[in-house]
Design a protein around this motif. Sequence first.
Motif, PDB file in Angstrom:
ATOM      1  N   ALA A  59      -3.245   2.426   9.034  1.00 10.81           N
ATOM      2  CA  ALA A  59      -2.029   2.145   8.265  1.00 10.81           C
ATOM      3  C   ALA A  59      -2.368   1.434   6.961  1.00 10.81           C
ATOM      4  CB  ALA A  59      -1.065   1.306   9.101  1.00 10.81           C
ATOM      5  N   ARG A  60      -3.290   0.486   7.023  1.00 12.34           N
ATOM      6  CA  ARG A  60      -3.695  -0.233   5.812  1.00 12.34           C
ATOM      7  C   ARG A  60      -4.386   0.700   4.831  1.00 12.34           C
ATOM      8  NH1 ARG A  60      -3.214  -2.555   1.443  1.00 12.34           N
ATOM      9  NH2 ARG A  60      -5.028  -3.661   0.615  1.00 12.34           N
ATOM     10  N   MET A  61      -5.172   1.644   5.348  1.00 10.87           N
ATOM     11  CA  MET A  61      -5.873   2.574   4.474  1.00 10.87           C
ATOM     12  C   MET A  61      -4.896   3.437   3.676  1.00 10.87           C
ATOM     13  SD  MET A  61      -8.760   3.581   3.283  1.00 10.87           S
ATOM     14  CE  MET A  61     -10.198   3.306   4.329  1.00 10.87           C
ATOM     15  N   ALA A  62      -3.747   3.741   4.272  1.00  6.79           N
ATOM     16  CA  ALA A  62      -2.735   4.507   3.546  1.00  6.79           C
ATOM     17  C   ALA A  62      -2.277   3.741   2.307  1.00  6.79           C
ATOM     18  CB  ALA A  62      -1.546   4.813   4.457  1.00  6.79           C
ATOM     19  N   ASP A  63      -2.145   2.419   2.424  1.00  6.55           N
ATOM     20  CA  ASP A  63      -1.767   1.593   1.278  1.00  6.55           C
ATOM     21  C   ASP A  63      -2.878   1.567   0.225  1.00  6.55           C
ATOM     22  OD1 ASP A  63       0.641   0.956   2.511  1.00  6.55           O
ATOM     23  OD2 ASP A  63      -0.170  -0.862   3.448  1.00  6.55           O
ATOM     24  N   VAL A  64      -4.122   1.462   0.695  1.00  7.26           N
ATOM     25  CA  VAL A  64      -5.265   1.445  -0.231  1.00  7.26           C
ATOM     26  C   VAL A  64      -5.340   2.767  -0.990  1.00  7.26           C
ATOM     27  CG1 VAL A  64      -7.777   1.309  -0.400  1.00  7.26           C
ATOM     28  CG2 VAL A  64      -6.557  -0.201   1.171  1.00  7.26           C
ATOM     29  N   GLU A  65      -5.150   3.865  -0.262  1.00  7.63           N
ATOM     30  CA  GLU A  65      -5.187   5.181  -0.913  1.00  7.63           C
ATOM     31  C   GLU A  65      -4.090   5.296  -1.972  1.00  7.63           C
ATOM     32  OE1 GLU A  65      -5.090   9.941   0.224  1.00  7.63           O
ATOM     33  OE2 GLU A  65      -4.193   8.465   1.564  1.00  7.63           O
ATOM     34  N   HIS A  66      -2.921   4.759  -1.675  1.00  8.80           N
ATOM     35  CA  HIS A  66      -1.815   4.795  -2.643  1.00  8.80           C
ATOM     36  C   HIS A  66      -2.184   4.006  -3.898  1.00  8.80           C
ATOM     37  CE1 HIS A  66       2.252   5.091  -4.142  1.00  8.80           C
ATOM     38  NE2 HIS A  66       2.328   3.784  -4.249  1.00  8.80           N
ATOM     39  N   GLU A  67      -2.829   2.865  -3.733  1.00  5.31           N
ATOM     40  CA  GLU A  67      -3.276   2.079  -4.876  1.00  5.31           C
ATOM     41  C   GLU A  67      -4.283   2.868  -5.715  1.00  5.31           C
ATOM     42  OE1 GLU A  67      -4.830  -1.609  -3.483  1.00  5.31           O
ATOM     43  OE2 GLU A  67      -3.013  -2.135  -2.370  1.00  5.31           O
ATOM     44  N   GLY A  68      -5.171   3.560  -5.025  1.00  6.15           N
ATOM     45  CA  GLY A  68      -6.160   4.366  -5.729  1.00  6.15           C
ATOM     46  C   GLY A  68      -5.528   5.497  -6.515  1.00  6.15           C
ATOM     47  N   VAL A 110     -11.627   6.764   8.500  1.00  2.00           N
ATOM     48  CA  VAL A 110     -10.807   5.822   9.259  1.00  2.00           C
ATOM     49  C   VAL A 110      -9.789   6.576  10.118  1.00  2.00           C
ATOM     50  CG1 VAL A 110      -9.071   3.988   9.059  1.00  2.00           C
ATOM     51  CG2 VAL A 110     -11.135   3.927   7.641  1.00  2.00           C
ATOM     52  N   ARG A 111      -9.215   7.629   9.590  1.00  2.00           N
ATOM     53  CA  ARG A 111      -8.263   8.440  10.350  1.00  2.00           C
ATOM     54  C   ARG A 111      -8.933   9.055  11.578  1.00  2.00           C
ATOM     55  NH1 ARG A 111      -6.176  13.251   6.983  1.00  2.00           N
ATOM     56  NH2 ARG A 111      -4.999  11.613   5.901  1.00  2.00           N
TER      57      ARG A 111
END
Length: 219
Positions: A59-68, A110-111
């Motif tokens: 779930a956190r990685m989804a936020d990181v990807e959005h930032e990227g 991560v997924r």
Amino acid sequence: MKRAKGRPRRFARAWDDLRGRSGRRIVGLVRDQVAIARAGAELARSVASGEIERSAARARMADVEHEGDEARAELVRILRRVLATPIDREDLFRLSRSIDDVLDQLRDHVREIDLFGPEDLRFAAEPLRAVIDGLDELEGAVLKVIDDPASVTVAVLATRKACSRVRQLYQARLAELFAGPLDMDTLRRRELLSRLDAVGRRLGEAADALADAMLKRSH
């Protein structure tokens, strides 16, 4: 009237280009992309070390990807507006895309850990540490583009060295894996190792893009 309103903005952009502001802004946005990719790699390493639960990391990685994605979109928007860039525009697009690819591969890693990863993930911690080291070196190289361009090549070589370390660890872990029993756990580990190898290759492509850009700039 529209043309009259547009002229001050064009003059302002040209003035910023002449004073180097646009170049520093572009470098800052590339650096942001690298820092976000590093956050993704650190998150993946935390999962491998058991410091964070897998579904929470996903779930956190989804936020990181959005930032990227936002950082890349802003860079592309700026590149379409400025008159001059610190390095070749095409190489900047290539560098940005490769950094984005690093983050995409980390997201998939991560997924896949959450979907089918084995219980013990410690085998992934050291390759991910090498990825983080490579991203640190790449960030340092990017920050030197304007003020210390002569030293960028050395920093890029350090990034490539970290990528080679990822490949070596991938091969060593794979050899260890195939020396044991071949079962479903073996297949899971192999898939995750292959994903980490892909992360290293994408990082190498980013380093190559920056090295090519600096070579063009020197001529």
